[in-house]
Design an enzyme around this catalytic site. Sequence first.
Site, PDB file in Angstrom:
ATOM      1  N   CYS A 295     -19.363 -30.908   6.328  1.00 14.11           N
ATOM      2  CA  CYS A 295     -20.670 -30.249   6.186  1.00 14.11           C
ATOM      3  C   CYS A 295     -21.618 -30.670   7.300  1.00 14.11           C
ATOM      4  CB  CYS A 295     -21.255 -30.587   4.819  1.00 14.11           C
ATOM      5  SG  CYS A 295     -22.909 -29.918   4.569  1.00 14.11           S
TER       6      CYS A 295
ATOM      7  N   CYS B 155     -25.232 -31.271   6.227  1.00 13.40           N
ATOM      8  CA  CYS B 155     -25.466 -32.552   5.550  1.00 13.40           C
ATOM      9  C   CYS B 155     -25.476 -33.708   6.546  1.00 13.40           C
ATOM     10  CB  CYS B 155     -24.358 -32.867   4.538  1.00 13.40           C
ATOM     11  SG  CYS B 155     -23.790 -31.492   3.563  1.00 13.40           S
ATOM     12  N   ASP B 156     -24.522 -33.705   7.468  1.00 18.23           N
ATOM     13  CA  ASP B 156     -24.247 -34.919   8.229  1.00 18.23           C
ATOM     14  C   ASP B 156     -24.557 -34.846   9.725  1.00 18.23           C
ATOM     15  OD1 ASP B 156     -23.311 -36.013   5.865  1.00 18.23           O
ATOM     16  OD2 ASP B 156     -21.267 -35.325   6.191  1.00 18.23           O
TER      17      ASP B 156
END
Length: 319
Positions: free
Chosen positions: A133, A136-137
């Site tokens: 993701c 997200c990261d």
Amino acid sequence: MHKHIAIIGSGPAGFTAALYASRAGLGVVIFEGLQPGGQLTITTEVENYPGFVEGIQGPELMEIFRKQAHKFGAVSRYETIAKVDVSERPFQLWNERGERYTADALIIATGASAKLLGVPGESDFMGFGVSACATCDGFFFRGLNVYVVGGGDTAMEEATYLTRYVSSVTIVHRREEFRASNYMIERAKSNPKIKFMINTVVEEYIGTNVDNIKKLTHLRLRNAVTDEVTTVEADGAFVAIGHEPNTSLFKEVLDMDEVGYIETKNRSTYTNVEGVFACGDAQDSTYRQAVTAAGSGCMAAIDAERWLETTHHAQHAHV
Ligand code: NDP
């Protein structure tokens, strides 16, 4: 008489539905499933969930969700539902041991799972350089050199997104032709930070483990045409080969799109079966964020509560 809701799934959608439904005085059981806490439990820091200025670890956030739902009486069962019958009410659910439960209303919050390559090193370095993701990261890879695996729209989008942070992104795709739309390919191609490596498969994720601190450092790649194997330095690898909604339990029962995302009516969480509601990633292929999943979990609880108020059952469920 107390009405009962069964919630299948324990990510942000399931726990938010549980919080709202139990706070509304309904009997709530959450079947937590194979991955209690859902996808956030396999990420590290979450910085984009509102309310946490300093960010929070994914597993810790889900523990807070769980506690808040339990505070109002929702009960967790650490079981996986293996079979459901929604052809009559109360609905019937069976766990993997064949034990049966019934429910007046059912909320499906089974989420989706990122598809992974399944090659050596992938699970070892997940969260330590390997991610599924970018949203997200990506932030954690500022100034670094990363790879994105896949050739669909998600791969193009994630690569483009990552260029906000990283020095370079190399898209690794197993074939010559891309599945992504022309627009997305052109956008990625015109970005000076993005490079392409076609006819290439990732064979192994390689890294270090010093005092239990793991770190991805290299990828072993194989050219699908020449079979030549090379090892390249990599600070990060984002697997973007698609997601699968966890909805096989409801095949042939609930309306779904061709991929398996449950279809909900208009802007609600109503499915085609009365009394069955769907929320979170199981019905959302577009946003797939913890906060949007939580929002739709809230919607499902409100929809279920209102539906139960207007429905009279001869016999009540007991989960
Ligand atoms: P897709 O199924 O479209 O693409 C998956 C890609 O991953 C393919 O290129 C596929 O290769 C590759 N792949 C699959 N399995 C493996 C494997 N085991 N090893 C290596 N490569 C693999 O998934 P997406 O997530 O990209 O997209 C899903 C849907 O969401 C699509 O309909 C897409 O259009 C849509 N979407 C739209 C966006 C937008 O318009 N903004 C953004 C993101 C997604 P191969 O081609 O060889 O099969």
